[in-house]
Every structure is written in C-alpha cells, then in structure tokens.
Design a protein around this motif. Structure first.
Motif, PDB file in Angstrom:
ATOM      1  N   PHE A  31      45.046  39.252  63.039  1.00 43.44           N
ATOM      2  CA  PHE A  31      44.961  39.792  61.677  1.00 43.44           C
ATOM      3  C   PHE A  31      43.539  40.180  61.255  1.00 43.44           C
ATOM      4  CE2 PHE A  31      44.285  39.450  57.144  1.00 43.44           C
ATOM      5  CZ  PHE A  31      45.279  40.279  56.644  1.00 43.44           C
ATOM      6  N   PRO A  32      42.551  39.271  61.422  1.00 38.93           N
ATOM      7  CA  PRO A  32      41.210  39.639  60.932  1.00 38.93           C
ATOM      8  C   PRO A  32      40.701  40.931  61.561  1.00 38.93           C
ATOM      9  CG  PRO A  32      41.281  37.328  61.517  1.00 38.93           C
ATOM     10  CD  PRO A  32      42.582  37.911  61.959  1.00 38.93           C
ATOM     11  N   TYR A  33      40.911  41.065  62.859  1.00 37.93           N
ATOM     12  CA  TYR A  33      40.367  42.261  63.500  1.00 37.93           C
ATOM     13  C   TYR A  33      41.117  43.523  63.052  1.00 37.93           C
ATOM     14  CZ  TYR A  33      38.839  45.818  66.549  1.00 37.93           C
ATOM     15  OH  TYR A  33      38.320  46.994  66.985  1.00 37.93           O
ATOM     16  N   VAL A  34      42.422  43.435  63.025  1.00 32.26           N
ATOM     17  CA  VAL A  34      43.233  44.592  62.634  1.00 32.26           C
ATOM     18  C   VAL A  34      42.867  45.016  61.214  1.00 32.26           C
ATOM     19  CG1 VAL A  34      45.591  45.333  62.124  1.00 32.26           C
ATOM     20  CG2 VAL A  34      45.122  44.058  64.184  1.00 32.26           C
ATOM     21  N   LEU A  45      45.810  45.256  51.149  1.00 31.07           N
ATOM     22  CA  LEU A  45      46.767  45.657  50.106  1.00 31.07           C
ATOM     23  C   LEU A  45      48.041  46.234  50.727  1.00 31.07           C
ATOM     24  CD1 LEU A  45      44.485  47.330  47.403  1.00 31.07           C
ATOM     25  CD2 LEU A  45      45.570  45.059  47.374  1.00 31.07           C
ATOM     26  N   VAL A  46      47.864  47.091  51.739  1.00 28.43           N
ATOM     27  CA  VAL A  46      49.036  47.669  52.406  1.00 28.43           C
ATOM     28  C   VAL A  46      49.858  46.557  53.060  1.00 28.43           C
ATOM     29  CG1 VAL A  46      49.805  49.215  54.259  1.00 28.43           C
ATOM     30  CG2 VAL A  46      47.852  49.852  52.855  1.00 28.43           C
ATOM     31  N   PHE A 207      39.728  53.209  51.414  1.00 25.23           N
ATOM     32  CA  PHE A 207      41.040  53.857  51.364  1.00 25.23           C
ATOM     33  C   PHE A 207      41.118  55.080  52.268  1.00 25.23           C
ATOM     34  CE2 PHE A 207      41.183  51.141  47.663  1.00 25.23           C
ATOM     35  CZ  PHE A 207      42.452  50.605  47.775  1.00 25.23           C
ATOM     36  N   SER A 208      39.953  55.588  52.708  1.00 23.94           N
ATOM     37  CA  SER A 208      40.008  56.775  53.566  1.00 23.94           C
ATOM     38  C   SER A 208      40.624  56.424  54.922  1.00 23.94           C
ATOM     39  CB  SER A 208      38.609  57.347  53.763  1.00 23.94           C
ATOM     40  OG  SER A 208      37.863  56.447  54.548  1.00 23.94           O
ATOM     41  N   LYS A 209      40.626  55.108  55.261  1.00 24.41           N
ATOM     42  CA  LYS A 209      41.188  54.728  56.564  1.00 24.41           C
ATOM     43  C   LYS A 209      42.697  54.514  56.514  1.00 24.41           C
ATOM     44  CE  LYS A 209      37.426  52.950  59.240  1.00 24.41           C
ATOM     45  NZ  LYS A 209      36.686  51.717  59.481  1.00 24.41           N
ATOM     46  N   ILE A 210      43.283  54.617  55.313  1.00 25.36           N
ATOM     47  CA  ILE A 210      44.717  54.367  55.213  1.00 25.36           C
ATOM     48  C   ILE A 210      45.494  55.642  55.549  1.00 25.36           C
ATOM     49  CG2 ILE A 210      46.598  53.663  53.660  1.00 25.36           C
ATOM     50  CD1 ILE A 210      44.661  51.422  54.415  1.00 25.36           C
ATOM     51  N   THR A 211      46.175  55.604  56.682  1.00 20.40           N
ATOM     52  CA  THR A 211      46.990  56.737  57.115  1.00 20.40           C
ATOM     53  C   THR A 211      48.406  56.199  57.353  1.00 20.40           C
ATOM     54  OG1 THR A 211      46.522  56.206  59.397  1.00 20.40           O
ATOM     55  CG2 THR A 211      45.029  57.785  58.360  1.00 20.40           C
ATOM     56  N   PRO A 212      49.369  57.068  57.604  1.00 19.92           N
ATOM     57  CA  PRO A 212      50.712  56.545  57.891  1.00 19.92           C
ATOM     58  C   PRO A 212      50.675  55.554  59.051  1.00 19.92           C
ATOM     59  CG  PRO A 212      50.790  58.915  57.593  1.00 19.92           C
ATOM     60  CD  PRO A 212      49.345  58.539  57.525  1.00 19.92           C
ATOM     61  N   ARG A 213      49.808  55.807  60.001  1.00 21.63           N
ATOM     62  CA  ARG A 213      49.687  54.938  61.167  1.00 21.63           C
ATOM     63  C   ARG A 213      49.253  53.513  60.764  1.00 21.63           C
ATOM     64  NH1 ARG A 213      50.315  54.426  66.791  1.00 21.63           N
ATOM     65  NH2 ARG A 213      49.488  52.335  66.824  1.00 21.63           N
ATOM     66  N   THR A 214      48.329  53.433  59.777  1.00 14.66           N
ATOM     67  CA  THR A 214      47.872  52.115  59.321  1.00 14.66           C
ATOM     68  C   THR A 214      49.033  51.345  58.721  1.00 14.66           C
ATOM     69  OG1 THR A 214      46.113  53.467  58.378  1.00 14.66           O
ATOM     70  CG2 THR A 214      45.915  51.090  58.106  1.00 14.66           C
ATOM     71  N   VAL A 215      49.897  52.068  57.996  1.00 14.01           N
ATOM     72  CA  VAL A 215      51.039  51.399  57.381  1.00 14.01           C
ATOM     73  C   VAL A 215      51.937  50.819  58.474  1.00 14.01           C
ATOM     74  CG1 VAL A 215      53.003  51.692  55.833  1.00 14.01           C
ATOM     75  CG2 VAL A 215      50.919  53.012  55.447  1.00 14.01           C
ATOM     76  N   LEU A 216      52.092  51.568  59.553  1.00 11.01           N
ATOM     77  CA  LEU A 216      52.923  51.072  60.656  1.00 11.01           C
ATOM     78  C   LEU A 216      52.287  49.854  61.311  1.00 11.01           C
ATOM     79  CD1 LEU A 216      53.968  54.474  62.224  1.00 11.01           C
ATOM     80  CD2 LEU A 216      55.296  53.005  60.736  1.00 11.01           C
TER      81      LEU A 216
END
Ligand code: PHE
Length: 447
Positions: A31-34, A45-46, A207-216
């Motif tokens: 978790f910490p690294y991800v 938050l996601v 927030f610029s790093k949040i992409t659909p992939r991050t949500v997955l």
C-alpha cells in the motif's frame, strides 16, 4: 443450520479476527508504495472511494452468507444454490495457492527477524551488502525452506488449537500488539530528519496522477487488502454470533485495515527519505532498503527486530485465515477430524511453498511465460482468481441470494433501516460488478 460449532465472543473478537485476516503483508509494503507513486493523498482518496463502493459491500455480502449458512465456503454456496458451489471451490483453491507464496515471504520475514535480533543484519556495512545478503539467502535451497516450514508449523499449531483457543485468542493478543508496535515505529520515524519530505511523497495529493488506471490499481489493492473474494470472510463469519452487527464489523475492519496501511506508509517513507534513498517497491524495500536504514539509526537491532516482528504478526494472522478456509472445508465437507483436515492443508501448503521457495534459486529454470513458480502463484491468485471470486460474489449476493436473507443478516434482529439495505443491494447488483469487470479486463491487459 449447524449449531454445534464454536462462536467468537462478541463484537470485539469478530472485528479483531477479521482485521487479522485483512491486515497483512499487502498493507505494510504494498500500500505505501502504490499510494506514494500513484498520486499520494489523491490516491488515498480514490482508495477510500473504492473501499466504500466495492470492498465494504463485498465484505458485508460474505459476512451475511457465512453467518446465515454457518458453513465452510463450499458448503455455504452449495446450500444456497447448488450451481454456485464452484464459487466456494474457487475460494478454497485460491486460499491454497496464496499460501504457496505468502508462506515463503513469511519465512523470509522470520529469517530477517532472527537476523535482526541476533545483530547479524546490523553488522552489514551498506545497502549493497544488504542486497547481496538478501539475494544469496532467497536463492539458497535450504535456509529459506527451513524458515518457511517453521512458519507453516506455527500456523498449523494455532489452527489445531481450534476456533476459540487458537484463532480467536491469537487475534485478541496479536492485533493489539501489532497496533502498538506500528504506532511506536511511526512515532520514531516521524522524529527523523527527512520526515516531512517522506510524508510529502506519501500523502501530498497530486490529482494530475489520477487516471482511470489509478482507479483500477486502487480497486485491486482494496480487494487483496481486505481479503475478500475467496470465502475467507464467509468462513470467519460462520463463527460470528447472532448479535454481531455485520455492517459495523465491516466498517471497523475496513477502518483498521486502512489505518494500518496509512501508518505503515508513515513508518516507511520518512525513514527512506531521511536516508536519501529513492523509494522502491516490494521485497527490496522491506528486506534491503529498510535494514540498511535501520543500520544508520541508534539501536538498529532493536528497531529492525520490532519492524520484522510486526511484519511476522501481520503475516501470521493472515495465513491463519487462509489455512482455516481450507481446513474448515475439509473438516465439514470430507467429514474429517479437524486435526486431520489441518494436516492435509498443512501438507498441501508445505508442497506448494517448497516449490515456490526453490523457484527463487534451484528451480529458477521452471518458468511459464517468463514467470517462476512463485510469481505464477502470485499472478494467478491476485490477478485472476480473486477478481473472479469477487465478481461472482457480488453477482451471487445481488441477484441469486434471497434478498430477505441479506436484509435480515444486515439488521441482526434490530430495527430496519431500509435505506442502507437498498444501497447495499444496488451496489452489489450494479456498481460492484461493473467495477470488477473493469479490474479483471485491466489485469488481463484487455483495456
Ligand atoms: N489481506 C492480506 C494482506 O493484505 C492478504 C490476504 C488475502 C489474506 C486474501 C487472506 C485472504 O496481506
């Protein structure tokens, strides 16, 4: 209903036992690294969103199925609908396969605990020496195997002691111990020089790093971290008593699981940044970078012993739940004594874990698709069997399971709150399956 079984005492035990399963190696190094590399606070938050929309509803569904049927994972699904017994088998097989690689890592943790306490790790001169020591240990045939076997036997002993004296008692002792060690380590880490920078890397929202992939990625992490999708929570909930409030238990387990994951980041990143090291993922972070950092502190043997004890405790309470999932199945479905069932599970884990351990060195050549046996077990369970199990659990709970059963279990005999049950049903029927199909396709690299 099978009334001859043991039950956990009250709510605290239910929470601690289920949290014991959830809190594991996945919280402390993954978790910490991800989070740190996927947008920090924004990722958190996601992650919390996925926890609410996906993790908690599936956990509640598993709790409801387990407590309603009071059976092992296979028996539980079969008694509700014969066509769905495969979902229980999927869980038992996943549990065995996860044990195959998880016990190997747990063995490494045991070895590093012994080496910390004996001062052997503290004597390593720099990170290159730590890296060499880790590589030569994991690729040697006998030493890692011996530690893995030791860990499996410890796990076996707890299972053989039984549901109350083994599983419940160990969770009631080990979980508070784990939390205390974590808080002590977090305070120590926050007092270090580079702490602010580490916390910034870990938690500053980007927030610029949040992409659909991050949500997955967040969904996959929620799933593995909460231990849902393979009937472990069905198995444990079959021991919950009638008064246990399933919604609250799921909420508390999720809070503890997330709290531990965040505290683990607070332990790791300030230390990493104070040593001026680039954070790395997975085993190398825990087994190479951290020991090197501990060596630059006062009392390195003490701090690294506490850290590896913490990891060992987290791993043990998780492997106990995996073992119990398979043991209870063999005990109830094959009508074996609990002890024989536990031995069969132990022997299967010894076989798989030995192959996985040897695949890091002696059997390195045995590869399929470029993955050794250890990586294959990890890939197959985390990327295929667990998402599949989770998806099927939602479909089962949302569409097949009698809605009355779900609602009744959620209310545990208390006044109804129609709104909550409606929300749960909508989540299980529609939202969770869609989200899970996306994780599944993503893991197979189809999107
Ligand atoms: N949740 C555990 C962890 O975070 C792993 C686990 C998965 C345990 C599935 C049991 C079942 O490490």
């Amino acid at each position: 209903m099978n009334e001859k079984r043991s039950f956990f005492d009250g709510r605290l035990s239910a929470v601690l036992v289920a949290a014991g399963s959830s809190v594991g190696l996945g919280n402390i190094w993954r978790f910490p690294y991800v989070a740190g590399s996927n947008g920090g606070g924004a990722f958190v938050l996601v992650y919390l969103g996925c926890l609410l929309l996906l993790g908690m509803p599936v956990m509640m569904a598993e709790f409801a199925i387990g407590r309603h049927t009071r059976q092992n994972a296979v028996g539980a699904y079969r008694s509700l609908d014969k066509r769905w017994s495969w979902l229980g088998y999927n869980g038992v097989v996943s549990a065995l396969l996860i044990m195959g690689f998880y016990f190997v890592v747990a063995g490494w943790v045991g070895a590093w605990l012994v080496r910390s306490a004996s001062g052997e790790l503290a004597a390593l001169s720099d990170s290159a020496a730590c890296a060499k020591s880790f590589a030569s240990f994991t690729s040697s045939p006998w030493a890692p195997l011996a530690y893995t076997l030791g860990f499996i036997l410890l796990n076996h002993a707890v299972i053989v002691l039984g549901v109350k004296k083994g599983i419940e008692r160990s969770a009631r002792f080990l979980m508070p111990l784990l939390l205390v060690m974590l808080v002590v380590l977090a305070i120590r880490s926050l007092l270090m020089e580079g702490a602010a920078e580490g916390i910034e890397f870990f938690l500053k929202p980007d927030f610029s790093k949040i992409t659909p992939r991050t949500v997955l990625v967040a969904m996959g992490q929620v799933f593995f971290s909460l231990s849902v999708g393979l009937g472990t929570m069905v198995t444990y909930a079959s021991y919950f008593n009638r008064e246990t409030d399933l919604k609250r238990t799921a909420l508390h387990v999720s809070l503890i699981d997330t709290g531990v994951a965040i505290l683990a980041g607070i332990v790791i990143f300030p230390a990493v940044f104070s040593a001026g090291i680039a954070p790395e993922a997975g085993p190398s972070l825990v087994f190479i970078t951290l020991p090197d950092i501990f060596n630059s502190m006062g009392h390195p043997a003490l701090w690294s012993s506490i850290f590896f004890l913490l990891l060992a405790v987290a791993a043990l309470t998780s492997t106990i739940s995996l073992h119990e999932t398979a043991t209870l199945y063999l005990h109830e479905e094959w009508h074996l004594s609990r002890s024989t069932a536990a031995w069969i599970t132990t022997m299967c884990s010894v076989l798989l874990a030995s192959l996985a351990s040897l695949s890091m060195g002696t059997l390195k050549g045995w590869q399929i698709g470029g993955l050794n046996f250890f990586d294959q077990l990890d890939f197959l369970t985390a990327n295929i069997l667990l998402p599949l199990g989770g998806l099927a659990t939602c479909i089962f709970a949302g569409w097949v399971l009698d809605r009355k059963v779900l609602v009744e279990q959620m209310h545990s005999g208390k006044p109804r709150t129609a709104f909550l049950s409606c929300t749960l049903v909508v989540l299980l029927r529609w939202i969770c399956p869609v989200l899970l199909v996306m994780i599944f396709l993503d893991n197979l690299h189809l999107i």
